[in-house]
Design a protein around this motif. Structure first.
Motif, mmCIF file in Angstrom:
data_model
loop_
_atom_site.group_PDB
_atom_site.id
_atom_site.type_symbol
_atom_site.label_atom_id
_atom_site.label_comp_id
_atom_site.label_asym_id
_atom_site.label_seq_id
_atom_site.Cartn_x
_atom_site.Cartn_y
_atom_site.Cartn_z
ATOM 1 N N SER A 122 -4.405 -9.249 -7.476
ATOM 2 C CA SER A 122 -4.365 -9.059 -6.028
ATOM 3 C C SER A 122 -5.679 -9.480 -5.395
ATOM 4 N N TYR A 152 8.558 -1.918 -9.308
ATOM 5 C CA TYR A 152 7.103 -1.759 -9.439
ATOM 6 C C TYR A 152 6.639 -2.395 -10.743
ATOM 7 N N THR A 156 -7.008 -3.549 -0.242
ATOM 8 C CA THR A 156 -6.229 -2.367 0.126
ATOM 9 C C THR A 156 -4.894 -2.260 -0.604
ATOM 10 N N ALA A 157 -4.527 -3.278 -1.364
ATOM 11 C CA ALA A 157 -3.252 -3.226 -2.101
ATOM 12 C C ALA A 157 -3.406 -2.290 -3.292
ATOM 13 N N ASP A 158 -2.519 -1.286 -3.346
ATOM 14 C CA ASP A 158 -2.526 -0.408 -4.510
ATOM 15 C C ASP A 158 -1.150 -0.374 -5.176
ATOM 16 N N ILE A 159 -0.273 -1.282 -4.744
ATOM 17 C CA ILE A 159 1.076 -1.394 -5.294
ATOM 18 C C ILE A 159 1.432 -2.864 -5.425
ATOM 19 N N LYS A 160 2.074 -3.202 -6.524
ATOM 20 C CA LYS A 160 2.627 -4.535 -6.707
ATOM 21 C C LYS A 160 4.098 -4.360 -7.102
ATOM 22 N N THR A 172 2.733 -3.641 -12.908
ATOM 23 C CA THR A 172 1.302 -3.374 -12.988
ATOM 24 C C THR A 172 0.556 -4.160 -11.916
ATOM 25 N N LEU A 173 -0.318 -3.463 -11.215
ATOM 26 C CA LEU A 173 -1.104 -4.106 -10.169
ATOM 27 C C LEU A 173 -2.169 -4.988 -10.810
ATOM 28 N N ASN A 222 0.853 -1.171 0.000
ATOM 29 C CA ASN A 222 0.000 0.000 0.000
ATOM 30 C C ASN A 222 0.899 1.234 0.000
ATOM 31 N N HIS A 223 0.461 2.278 -0.661
ATOM 32 C CA HIS A 223 1.272 3.492 -0.808
ATOM 33 C C HIS A 223 1.704 4.095 0.526
#
Length: 155
Positions: free
Chosen positions: A142, A136, A146-150, A138-139, A119-120
């Protein structure tokens, strides 16, 4: 405290409550707790270990102060999960010991990459991941709302 007094040990069921408590504190602090987290924390054998995954624990003087896990996935991939360190022991290199144990285990398993969802808000964690070569991506895929980053590390 020196890192030489920290032991990285494999998970055992006797440590389940410490594993759960550490992760709950971390997730609740950032308002990131989801049902899938509770499932993993309540039954790590089913959700992490039974399909070839691993959990590593950081122990100091018989107290569990950190956790990190690997979930074995398809396509020669592992997912880094449940990485946290007790608030009183952060910024002392314990996360590095845990991530190194996970990367080493992934290499032994012969996987091609490790992915993680974040998460950011977790800037310090992302900086740590970048130090170890995670990039980083592309997300996608998931199961965390709540995950906004992969991020991904190619091994």
């Amino acid at each position: 405290m020196s890192n030489t007094s920290i032991e990285i040990i494999p998970y055992e069921p006797t440590y389940q409550q410490a594993f759960k408590a550490l992760n709950l504190e971390w997730l609740e602090r950032y308002n990131l707790l989801e049902q899938i987290d509770m499932d993993m924390l309540n039954d790590p054998e089913k959700y992490i270990l039974n399909d070839g995954g691993y959990i590593f624990l950081a122990r100091l003087n018989n107290e569990i102060i950190g956790t990190a896990g690997l979930v074995k996935e398809h396509n020669n991939t592992c997912e880094l999960v449940k990485m946290c360190v007790h608030r009183d022991h952060r910024a002392k290199g314990i996360s590095k010991l845990l991530i190194e144990a996970c990367i080493s285990q992934a290499r032994e398993l012969g996987v091609e990459r490790i992915v993680l969802f974040s998460n950011h808000q977790l800037q310090a964690a992302q900086e740590l991941y970048k130090q170890y070569g995670f990039n980083y991506v592309t997300l996608e895929d998931s199961y965390f709302v709540t995950a906004d980053i992969k991020m991904e590390l190619k091994i």
